[in-house]
Design a protein around this motif. Structure first.
Motif, mmCIF file in Angstrom:
data_model
loop_
_atom_site.group_PDB
_atom_site.id
_atom_site.type_symbol
_atom_site.label_atom_id
_atom_site.label_comp_id
_atom_site.label_asym_id
_atom_site.label_seq_id
_atom_site.Cartn_x
_atom_site.Cartn_y
_atom_site.Cartn_z
ATOM 1 N N PHE A 718 -28.683 -78.932 51.318
ATOM 2 C CA PHE A 718 -28.710 -80.257 49.863
ATOM 3 C C PHE A 718 -27.382 -80.021 48.937
ATOM 4 C CE2 PHE A 718 -33.175 -78.683 52.086
ATOM 5 C CZ PHE A 718 -33.413 -80.047 52.221
ATOM 6 N N ALA A 719 -27.451 -81.203 49.089
ATOM 7 C CA ALA A 719 -26.282 -81.711 48.058
ATOM 8 C C ALA A 719 -26.245 -82.831 46.662
ATOM 9 C CB ALA A 719 -25.248 -81.188 48.071
ATOM 10 N N ALA A 720 -26.711 -82.395 45.711
ATOM 11 C CA ALA A 720 -26.571 -84.347 44.376
ATOM 12 C C ALA A 720 -25.518 -83.999 43.137
ATOM 13 C CB ALA A 720 -27.623 -84.125 44.226
ATOM 14 N N ARG A 721 -25.476 -84.758 43.139
ATOM 15 C CA ARG A 721 -24.249 -84.975 42.294
ATOM 16 C C ARG A 721 -24.552 -86.429 41.400
ATOM 17 N NH1 ARG A 721 -20.311 -86.576 46.322
ATOM 18 N NH2 ARG A 721 -19.364 -88.314 45.661
ATOM 19 N N THR A 722 -24.685 -86.904 39.949
ATOM 20 C CA THR A 722 -24.889 -87.311 39.262
ATOM 21 C C THR A 722 -24.179 -87.521 37.981
ATOM 22 O OG1 THR A 722 -26.298 -89.243 38.530
ATOM 23 C CG2 THR A 722 -26.658 -87.575 38.262
ATOM 24 N N THR A 723 -23.454 -88.814 37.401
ATOM 25 C CA THR A 723 -23.674 -88.911 35.979
ATOM 26 C C THR A 723 -24.335 -89.480 35.418
ATOM 27 O OG1 THR A 723 -22.110 -90.796 36.418
ATOM 28 C CG2 THR A 723 -20.950 -88.737 35.945
ATOM 29 N N VAL A 724 -24.666 -89.201 34.286
ATOM 30 C CA VAL A 724 -25.603 -90.054 32.973
ATOM 31 C C VAL A 724 -24.920 -89.885 32.086
ATOM 32 C CG1 VAL A 724 -27.608 -88.659 34.450
ATOM 33 C CG2 VAL A 724 -26.898 -87.135 32.323
ATOM 34 N N PHE A 725 -25.804 -91.660 30.768
ATOM 35 C CA PHE A 725 -25.377 -91.107 29.715
ATOM 36 C C PHE A 725 -24.087 -92.408 30.097
ATOM 37 C CE2 PHE A 725 -28.451 -87.400 28.706
ATOM 38 C CZ PHE A 725 -29.506 -88.324 27.801
ATOM 39 N N ASN A 726 -24.196 -92.982 30.220
ATOM 40 C CA ASN A 726 -22.483 -93.329 30.457
ATOM 41 C C ASN A 726 -21.287 -92.895 30.999
ATOM 42 O OD1 ASN A 726 -20.790 -96.081 30.237
ATOM 43 N ND2 ASN A 726 -20.547 -95.647 28.071
ATOM 44 N N ARG A 727 -21.845 -92.015 31.945
ATOM 45 C CA ARG A 727 -20.843 -91.079 32.968
ATOM 46 C C ARG A 727 -20.656 -90.218 32.041
ATOM 47 N NH1 ARG A 727 -20.698 -93.819 37.908
ATOM 48 N NH2 ARG A 727 -19.594 -91.967 38.529
ATOM 49 N N LYS A 728 -20.999 -90.033 30.813
ATOM 50 C CA LYS A 728 -20.319 -88.740 30.091
ATOM 51 C C LYS A 728 -20.475 -87.422 29.940
ATOM 52 C CE LYS A 728 -18.859 -91.830 26.429
ATOM 53 N NZ LYS A 728 -17.157 -92.157 26.136
ATOM 54 N N ILE A 729 -21.598 -87.343 31.178
ATOM 55 C CA ILE A 729 -22.581 -86.312 31.282
ATOM 56 C C ILE A 729 -22.291 -85.846 33.008
ATOM 57 C CG2 ILE A 729 -24.132 -84.149 31.955
ATOM 58 C CD1 ILE A 729 -25.375 -85.492 28.659
ATOM 59 N N ASN A 730 -21.716 -84.847 33.329
ATOM 60 C CA ASN A 730 -21.579 -84.965 35.026
ATOM 61 C C ASN A 730 -22.864 -83.533 35.624
ATOM 62 O OD1 ASN A 730 -19.324 -86.301 35.347
ATOM 63 N ND2 ASN A 730 -18.563 -84.584 34.152
ATOM 64 N N ILE A 731 -23.428 -83.996 36.645
ATOM 65 C CA ILE A 731 -24.276 -82.581 36.615
ATOM 66 C C ILE A 731 -23.588 -82.494 38.603
ATOM 67 C CG2 ILE A 731 -26.749 -82.623 37.300
ATOM 68 C CD1 ILE A 731 -27.237 -84.245 34.962
ATOM 69 N N ASN A 732 -23.973 -81.582 38.890
ATOM 70 C CA ASN A 732 -23.589 -81.214 40.717
ATOM 71 C C ASN A 732 -24.718 -79.745 39.789
ATOM 72 O OD1 ASN A 732 -20.775 -82.474 41.292
ATOM 73 N ND2 ASN A 732 -20.672 -81.484 38.812
ATOM 74 N N SER A 733 -25.117 -80.054 41.680
ATOM 75 C CA SER A 733 -25.999 -79.207 42.065
ATOM 76 C C SER A 733 -25.768 -79.347 43.870
ATOM 77 C CB SER A 733 -27.486 -79.313 41.634
ATOM 78 O OG SER A 733 -28.115 -80.617 42.371
ATOM 79 N N SER A 734 -26.314 -77.861 44.781
ATOM 80 C CA SER A 734 -26.276 -77.828 45.464
ATOM 81 C C SER A 734 -27.552 -76.476 46.183
ATOM 82 C CB SER A 734 -25.039 -77.142 45.985
ATOM 83 O OG SER A 734 -24.909 -75.967 45.557
ATOM 84 N N MET A 735 -28.157 -76.727 47.409
ATOM 85 C CA MET A 735 -29.166 -75.002 47.949
ATOM 86 C C MET A 735 -28.696 -75.315 49.598
ATOM 87 S SD MET A 735 -33.091 -75.343 47.271
ATOM 88 C CE MET A 735 -33.400 -76.672 48.005
ATOM 89 N N ASN A 736 -28.788 -74.072 49.874
ATOM 90 C CA ASN A 736 -29.228 -73.731 50.985
ATOM 91 C C ASN A 736 -30.083 -73.384 51.526
ATOM 92 O OD1 ASN A 736 -26.253 -74.854 52.079
ATOM 93 N ND2 ASN A 736 -25.499 -72.956 51.017
ATOM 94 N N LEU A 737 -30.844 -73.620 52.591
ATOM 95 C CA LEU A 737 -31.788 -72.807 53.119
ATOM 96 C C LEU A 737 -32.405 -72.210 54.179
ATOM 97 C CD1 LEU A 737 -34.851 -76.090 51.856
ATOM 98 C CD2 LEU A 737 -33.938 -73.627 50.641
ATOM 99 N N ASP A 738 -32.355 -71.293 54.703
ATOM 100 C CA ASP A 738 -32.613 -70.521 55.757
ATOM 101 C C ASP A 738 -33.785 -70.552 56.700
ATOM 102 O OD1 ASP A 738 -32.775 -69.200 58.383
ATOM 103 O OD2 ASP A 738 -31.664 -66.812 57.329
ATOM 104 N N PRO A 739 -33.856 -71.384 57.819
ATOM 105 C CA PRO A 739 -34.743 -71.892 58.439
ATOM 106 C C PRO A 739 -35.949 -70.413 58.888
ATOM 107 C CG PRO A 739 -33.422 -72.391 59.333
ATOM 108 C CD PRO A 739 -33.058 -71.919 58.193
#
Length: 922
Positions: A718-739
């Motif tokens: 899983f991976a997600a990225r976005t920017t908030v507050f008029n693209r002033k703050i960058n947020i990145n996240s990722s996660m790996n799950l072993d089934p």
């Protein structure tokens, strides 16, 4: 207004000839036969009559009687009639805004009011200029506004070629080309020269009395200067002086130097480099030292050479040699060689140690033509960076990489490119090398052979879009070889080397030299096309073919004496090939959620891009392919091995692959009407709506291998990225799950789903979240003035000292980042890092700036080791810099005050306590 012959040529020449003839008779009167003077003497009185032009200024405008002169007003002239008598070589052009007066009797030309005169490459401007044709001398002076305070405007300025002088008064003899200047000021290189009196010689050099030299660009009252009673300046060469001393803010430093020598060229300057001094007082002391003592040789416009040395009182020393070369834009590069010895204590001491280190660095870039170039970057280290370097960056660099490359992007009209490269990777900690020499790649650009089919039927579209290309790769590598074996193996590759591998718990090894070599050739041919299904689904089938050419194979057997597996290298040409088939199906969906009650027409749109990819590859370990062999171990178990595994280019794989990969990509954005669009004067052509990104990406992927006998599912990503507050703050996240579940007793994964064992989708193997932002004020309109001229010197200094360059135009800035990382691949305790970091600077005043770098480690509950503070003060023509690293293994501080100009770069005060004086135990 500059003019040549503004009045009637013949009238002016007649008047001048008449005046000269009369002047000659007056000086040497001829007697008649009766002893009386010649009647020609009457001409003297006749010329003294007032001869004026209609536009002449009143008498008191110059203070000179009009009865003694010919006044031409604000016009200019060329003294052609005096050319033979005055030895002038070229035309003389002159101009004055107030008046131009020619004194025929005394042969003087007087120019008043923003006057100038040009002769050959010489030009003089001043308030008043006097040309004396008898002495062939030009004198110039300014206009006194306040005699008591010595306030003068329109000071004389002398320009010849690239030289320029400003003075209180000056004189110049255009025959001898000598000059004399009072209270002179001129620019020499990066500095300014001020002198009470200056004598200029025909070779453009000059002598100065009571001179001052400074690089401060306020020469009328410089913040510092070097003062000497006598100076000689040789333009574009050097400045030589007698005894001199430094004066700072009008306070003379009580240290007198017997003589001075200042380079003054636009080219490279050769000379000594003054060292820094100090004492190493750390736990492992090296004694007193001189660091950076050396010599710089300018060489030529195309290359230079720098040699420096470090000397320690306890026996350590280091030498550094550097050379750079550059020829236009085609050739550029340099070489740096370092060698040194560090010694601690005396040879008779029990803890005596001696370390020898050396390193070589080189870079080269050569553009042969528009399509062909050669480049290289070599870095090799043997105990130097870690033990002798004073730089934190080089001391902590464990991997040294080198590369050399040749690239040709085009062969006439043939769409083929060629690249050849060599690479060296050195692991300083482990003491091993990986060398590639050479790698050759020949690429044929993608081709569409059936693009020219003229049929318009959809049936032919897949064939029209079919594309293929070809890549030829050849390599020769030496992998994972101990650095002390590199030369012996090259000298005798068939020899068997016995050594203890410290990287494998001191395992004793007996290895044939050529077993380190990996070489081969690979041919790569991909084929793909595109098919449209139901107008919305894109189907992309592809086929990839690889062919390998090997020059040796390997055979593994059991040694009957030691019962250990031994590997034999068998020379000979062999081939192998593999292939795979893949097909991707993808489309795009849009989902819209609209708020119909909203006055601003707010709506949220989701873009969904799902994709399925199927990949098939056969099991090339099947005996029918004849790529794998086997042997039986001491327990009778059959072990399969790849005969081409040590090729360096890959080989056919062992297991069959029938993989189905699913991925999905999501984007969210919001659309709403602008508030300004409700106003009646809103432009009709402008878009009434604005788009706002809510989520730049939300991705997930998973694959399943139908051919595997266990662990068919891959980890879920899983991976997600976005920017908030008029693209002033960058947020990145990722996660790996072993089934799959993990058995803590067995210490490994088991072929049971985590959902079955613990009712969870999967185990978190690793995860990370990072948040970053930066702030700085908006630029004030008109706050930063732009210049139409390019300051090459300032740009060169910025590039030379990029690490210490400070932009005082930015009032403040701050960069913030937060990183949270979680890792737990096994049942052991998870590893978590949780760090908040920040860096930035603040301009307290237009001349003061504070910089800072730090962070907080929440796990260890302490500040990060990179915490540092820097302070910069712009002292106009001086710089002051202070840096301090208060905590961690790199603790140090440094204070320096230095002149900005590179001409006086050794004029500085420096105090430091370096981390290298305390942490050299390793």
């Amino acid at each position: 207004m500059k003019q040549i012959f503004p009045v009637s040529r013949y009238l002016l020449i007649s008047v001048l000839l008449l005046g000269i003839h009369n002047y000659a008779n007056a000086q040497n009167p001829k007697s008649s036969k009766n002893g009386k003077k010649s009647e020609n003497t009457v001409l003297k009185d006749s010329i003294n009559k007032i001869i004026t032009a209609n536009d002449t200024l009143p008498k008191d405008s110059t203070g000179i009687s009009k009865a003694d002169s010919l006044v031409l007003g604000s016009n200019a002239a060329y003294i052609d009639s005096l050319k033979k008598a005055s030895d002038l070589q070229t035309k003389v052009a002159y101009h004055a805004e107030d008046s131009i007066i020619f004194d025929v009797a005394d042969q003087l030309l007087l120019l008043y009011g923003k006057a100038y005169i040009e002769y050959e490459d010489m030009k003089i401007t001043a308030h008043k200029i006097v040309v004396d044709w008898k002495t062939q001398t030009i004198t110039a002076e300014g206009k006194v506004i306040d005699a008591e305070n010595d306030e003068i405007i329109d000071k004389p300025n002398f320009t010849q070629g690239e030289q320029s002088y400003t003075a209180k008064t000056m004189s110049y003899n255009f025959k001898s080309k000598k000059g004399r200047v009072i209270e002179a000021r001129t620019t020499e290189g990066e500095g300014f020269l001020l002198a009470e009196k200056v004598k200029r010689l025909p070779d453009n050099s000059f002598y100065g009395l009571n001179g001052k030299y400074t690089t401060c660009n306020e020469p009328d009252h410089p913040h510092f200067y070097i003062k000497s009673r006598k100076m000689k300046v040789i333009p574009n060469s050097k400045i030589i002086s007698g005894p001199l001393n430094l004066v700072i803010e009008d306070f003379p430093i009580p240290i007198v130097i017997p003589f001075g020598f200042i380079p003054n060229t636009k080219t490279k300057k050769s000379g000594l480099i003054l060292p820094t001094y100090g004492e190493s007082r750390g736990a492992v002391s090296r004694g007193f030292y001189l660091s950076g003592l050396g010599y710089y040789w300018g060489g030529s416009p195309y290359f230079d050479l720098l040699a420096k040395a470090d000397i320690y009182s306890k026996g350590g020393w280091a030498l550094n040699g550097q050379t750079r070369y550059k020829y236009g834009t085609r050739l550029d590069g340099g070489v740096s060689v370092n060698y040194g010895v560090i010694r601690f204590n005396e040879p008779s001491d029990p803890d005596y140690s001696k370390t020898i280190g050396w390193s070589v660095k080189a870079n080269h870039s050569h553009r042969i033509n528009q399509n062909t170039n050669i480049s290289g970057n070599i870095s090799f280290d043997q105990n130097y960076n870690r033990n002798l370097s004073n730089s934190i960056q080089t001391s902590t660099q464990n991997i040294q990489t080198s590369s050399v490359a040749f690239n040709k992007s085009k062969f006439g009209n043939i769409p083929v490119s060629l690249s050849m490269s060599g690479n060296l990777n050195q692991d300083v900690n482990r003491g091993i090398l990986n060398l590639t020499l050479p790698d050759v790649n020949l690429n044929l650009a993608p081709q569409t052979p059936f693009k020219g089919i003229k049929s318009t039927k959809d049936f032919w579209n897949p064939l029209k879009q079919l594309s293929t290309q070809y890549t030829f790769t050849a390599t020769n590598r030496i992998s994972a070889i101990p650095d002390f074996l590199i030369l012996p193996v090259f000298q005798n590759p068939t020899k068997v080397f016995n050594y203890t591998d410290v990287n494998e718990d001191s395992v004793f090894k007996s290895v044939e030299g050529r077993s380190f070599f990996q070489n081969g050739i690979k041919h790569y041919v991909p084929i793909n096309t595109q098919v449209k299904l139901f107008k919305y689904v894109n189907i992309t089938p592809g086929f990839t073919y690889n062919e390998y050419w090997y020059f040796k194979t390997q055979k593994v057997s059991i040694d009957s004496t030691t019962n250990q597996a031994i590997t034999q290298t068998i020379n000979g040409f062999k081939t192998a090939r593999d292939f795979n088939f893949n097909m991707r199906a993808g489309t795009t969906f849009y989902g819209i959620l609209a708020n119909k009650k909203s006055k601003r027409g707010m709506a949220v749109r989701q873009m969904i891009i799902p994709a399925l990819t199927y990949t098939y590859k056969p099991d090339f370990s099947n005996p029918k392919w004849n790529y794998f062999s086997s042997y039986k171990d001491t327990l009778g178990k059959e072990i399969k091995y790849n005969r081409f595994a040590n090729s360096g280019l890959g080989s056919p794989s062992e297991r069959e692959l029938q993989s189905l990969n699913f991925s999905i990509h999501n984007e969210f954005e919001m659309k709403l009407r602008k508030k300004a669009s409700f106003k009646p004067d809103f432009p009709e052509k402008e878009d009434k709506y604005e788009k706002i990104k809510l989520l730049d990406a939300l991705d997930a992927s998973l694959s399943y291998n139908f051919a595997a006998d266990s662990f068919q599912l891959s980890p879920i990503t899983f991976a997600a990225r976005t920017t908030v507050f008029n693209r002033k703050i960058n947020i990145n996240s990722s996660m790996n799950l072993d089934p799959y579940a993990f058995d803590s007793l067995l210490g490994r994964r088991i072929n049971n789903f985590e959902w079955v064992e613990n009712q969870r989708l999967g185990r978190i193997i690793n995860a990370q979240v990072s948040v970053s932002t930066s702030f700085q004020p908006k630029k004030k309109v008109g706050g930063i003035k732009k210049s139409n001229t390019f300051d090459e010197l300032e740009y060169a200094n910025i590039r030379r000292y990029m690490d210490s360059y400070v932009d005082f135009n930015i009032p403040w800035s701050i960069n913030i980042n937060y990183n949270l990382n979680y890792s737990k691949a096994t049942a052991t305790k998870a590893v978590v890092t949780n760090i908040f970091g920040f860096t930035g600077d603040v301009s307290l005043t237009p001349k003061w700036k504070i910089g800072y770098t730090s962070g907080y480690d929440f796990k260890n509950k302490k500040l990060t080791d990179n915490t540092s503070i820097s302070l910069h003060r712009d002292l106009h023509c001086w710089d002051m810099a202070f840096s301090w690293t208060p905590i961690g293994p790199w603790q140090q501080y440094q204070l320096s005050i230095n002149v900005k100009s590179s001409t006086l770069q050794d004029l500085k005060i420096s105090k430091r306590n370096n981390w290298t004086d305390r942490f050299r135990g390793f």
